[in-house]
Write a protein that holds these residues in place. Sequence first.
Motif, PDB file in Angstrom:
ATOM      1  N   ILE A  23      24.268  40.789  21.814  1.00  0.00           N
ATOM      2  CA  ILE A  23      23.331  40.253  20.705  1.00  0.00           C
ATOM      3  C   ILE A  23      22.119  39.495  21.354  1.00  0.00           C
ATOM      4  O   ILE A  23      21.291  39.861  20.975  1.00  0.00           O
ATOM      5  CB  ILE A  23      24.281  39.110  19.933  1.00  0.00           C
ATOM      6  CG1 ILE A  23      25.459  39.861  19.059  1.00  0.00           C
ATOM      7  CG2 ILE A  23      23.162  38.300  18.877  1.00  0.00           C
ATOM      8  CD1 ILE A  23      26.312  38.839  18.412  1.00  0.00           C
ATOM      9  N   LYS A  24      22.251  38.909  22.358  1.00  0.00           N
ATOM     10  CA  LYS A  24      21.093  37.933  22.863  1.00  0.00           C
ATOM     11  C   LYS A  24      20.150  38.891  23.696  1.00  0.00           C
ATOM     12  O   LYS A  24      18.980  39.048  23.419  1.00  0.00           O
ATOM     13  CB  LYS A  24      21.684  36.842  23.893  1.00  0.00           C
ATOM     14  CG  LYS A  24      20.685  36.112  24.601  1.00  0.00           C
ATOM     15  CD  LYS A  24      21.250  34.774  25.079  1.00  0.00           C
ATOM     16  CE  LYS A  24      20.208  33.823  25.472  1.00  0.00           C
ATOM     17  NZ  LYS A  24      20.521  32.825  26.142  1.00  0.00           N
ATOM     18  N   THR A  25      20.535  40.022  24.490  1.00  0.00           N
ATOM     19  CA  THR A  25      19.921  40.683  25.051  1.00  0.00           C
ATOM     20  C   THR A  25      19.616  41.918  24.576  1.00  0.00           C
ATOM     21  O   THR A  25      18.487  42.729  25.005  1.00  0.00           O
ATOM     22  CB  THR A  25      20.386  41.005  26.587  1.00  0.00           C
ATOM     23  OG1 THR A  25      21.584  41.633  26.525  1.00  0.00           O
ATOM     24  CG2 THR A  25      20.364  39.456  27.218  1.00  0.00           C
ATOM     25  N   GLY A  26      20.322  42.756  23.812  1.00  0.00           N
ATOM     26  CA  GLY A  26      20.096  43.938  23.339  1.00  0.00           C
ATOM     27  C   GLY A  26      20.701  44.896  24.102  1.00  0.00           C
ATOM     28  O   GLY A  26      20.516  46.192  24.014  1.00  0.00           O
ATOM     29  N   VAL A  27      21.322  44.592  25.315  1.00  0.00           N
ATOM     30  CA  VAL A  27      21.838  45.746  26.345  1.00  0.00           C
ATOM     31  C   VAL A  27      23.040  46.120  25.807  1.00  0.00           C
ATOM     32  O   VAL A  27      23.882  45.581  25.403  1.00  0.00           O
ATOM     33  CB  VAL A  27      22.126  44.864  27.635  1.00  0.00           C
ATOM     34  CG1 VAL A  27      22.541  45.935  28.607  1.00  0.00           C
ATOM     35  CG2 VAL A  27      20.884  44.340  28.073  1.00  0.00           C
ATOM     36  N   GLU A  28      23.302  47.339  25.831  1.00  0.00           N
ATOM     37  CA  GLU A  28      24.542  48.365  25.433  1.00  0.00           C
ATOM     38  C   GLU A  28      25.273  48.028  26.853  1.00  0.00           C
ATOM     39  O   GLU A  28      25.114  48.159  27.761  1.00  0.00           O
ATOM     40  CB  GLU A  28      24.210  49.778  25.354  1.00  0.00           C
ATOM     41  CG  GLU A  28      25.346  50.602  24.749  1.00  0.00           C
ATOM     42  CD  GLU A  28      24.899  51.885  24.472  1.00  0.00           C
ATOM     43  OE1 GLU A  28      25.316  52.682  25.144  1.00  0.00           O
ATOM     44  OE2 GLU A  28      24.450  51.987  23.467  1.00  0.00           O
ATOM     45  N   VAL A  29      26.594  47.688  26.531  1.00  0.00           N
ATOM     46  CA  VAL A  29      27.655  47.577  27.510  1.00  0.00           C
ATOM     47  C   VAL A  29      28.806  48.649  27.180  1.00  0.00           C
ATOM     48  O   VAL A  29      29.313  48.962  26.083  1.00  0.00           O
ATOM     49  CB  VAL A  29      28.280  46.293  27.291  1.00  0.00           C
ATOM     50  CG1 VAL A  29      29.437  45.934  28.613  1.00  0.00           C
ATOM     51  CG2 VAL A  29      27.084  45.145  27.537  1.00  0.00           C
ATOM     52  N   ARG A  30      29.243  49.254  28.296  1.00  0.00           N
ATOM     53  CA  ARG A  30      30.346  50.171  28.131  1.00  0.00           C
ATOM     54  C   ARG A  30      31.510  49.553  29.077  1.00  0.00           C
ATOM     55  O   ARG A  30      31.265  49.672  30.265  1.00  0.00           O
ATOM     56  CB  ARG A  30      29.946  51.647  28.491  1.00  0.00           C
ATOM     57  CG  ARG A  30      29.184  52.290  27.451  1.00  0.00           C
ATOM     58  CD  ARG A  30      28.640  53.735  27.763  1.00  0.00           C
ATOM     59  NE  ARG A  30      29.509  54.095  28.653  1.00  0.00           N
ATOM     60  CZ  ARG A  30      29.927  55.335  28.835  1.00  0.00           C
ATOM     61  NH1 ARG A  30      29.499  56.453  27.737  1.00  0.00           N
ATOM     62  NH2 ARG A  30      30.935  56.071  29.661  1.00  0.00           N
ATOM     63  N   LEU A  31      32.750  49.094  28.570  1.00  0.00           N
ATOM     64  CA  LEU A  31      33.655  48.654  29.497  1.00  0.00           C
ATOM     65  C   LEU A  31      34.828  49.796  29.477  1.00  0.00           C
ATOM     66  O   LEU A  31      35.222  50.259  28.408  1.00  0.00           O
ATOM     67  CB  LEU A  31      34.431  47.381  28.739  1.00  0.00           C
ATOM     68  CG  LEU A  31      33.520  46.198  28.925  1.00  0.00           C
ATOM     69  CD1 LEU A  31      34.176  45.053  28.265  1.00  0.00           C
ATOM     70  CD2 LEU A  31      32.998  45.741  30.230  1.00  0.00           C
TER      71      LEU A  31
END
Length: 93
Positions: A23-31
């Motif tokens: 939310i804060k950075t807009g970076v997409e994360v894939r775990l």
Amino acid sequence: MTALKPENLILEDGKEWLKFTMIKTGVEVRLPIHLPVFTKALDIIYNYISEKATIFPEQTNEEINDDLKAIATKAISAGTLKHSSFCNSSGAK
């Protein structure tokens, strides 16, 4: 945590991933939740997943704070903090 939706769980090349945008950075994360270390986490997610809009039940800040206080109380009463260097003012272990 409550913003996770069933569509955040994706299957790619036969492997399960948890995909979301911070939310804060807009970076997409894939775990990579298909790895053995995440087996328990995946069990928990599948335990909560249902027809609801989000995976985990919605909680208010007050409910989360109450849960955290209960965890802290149990940890203190179990004596887990008495051997901690954080709580030991002399610094001795």
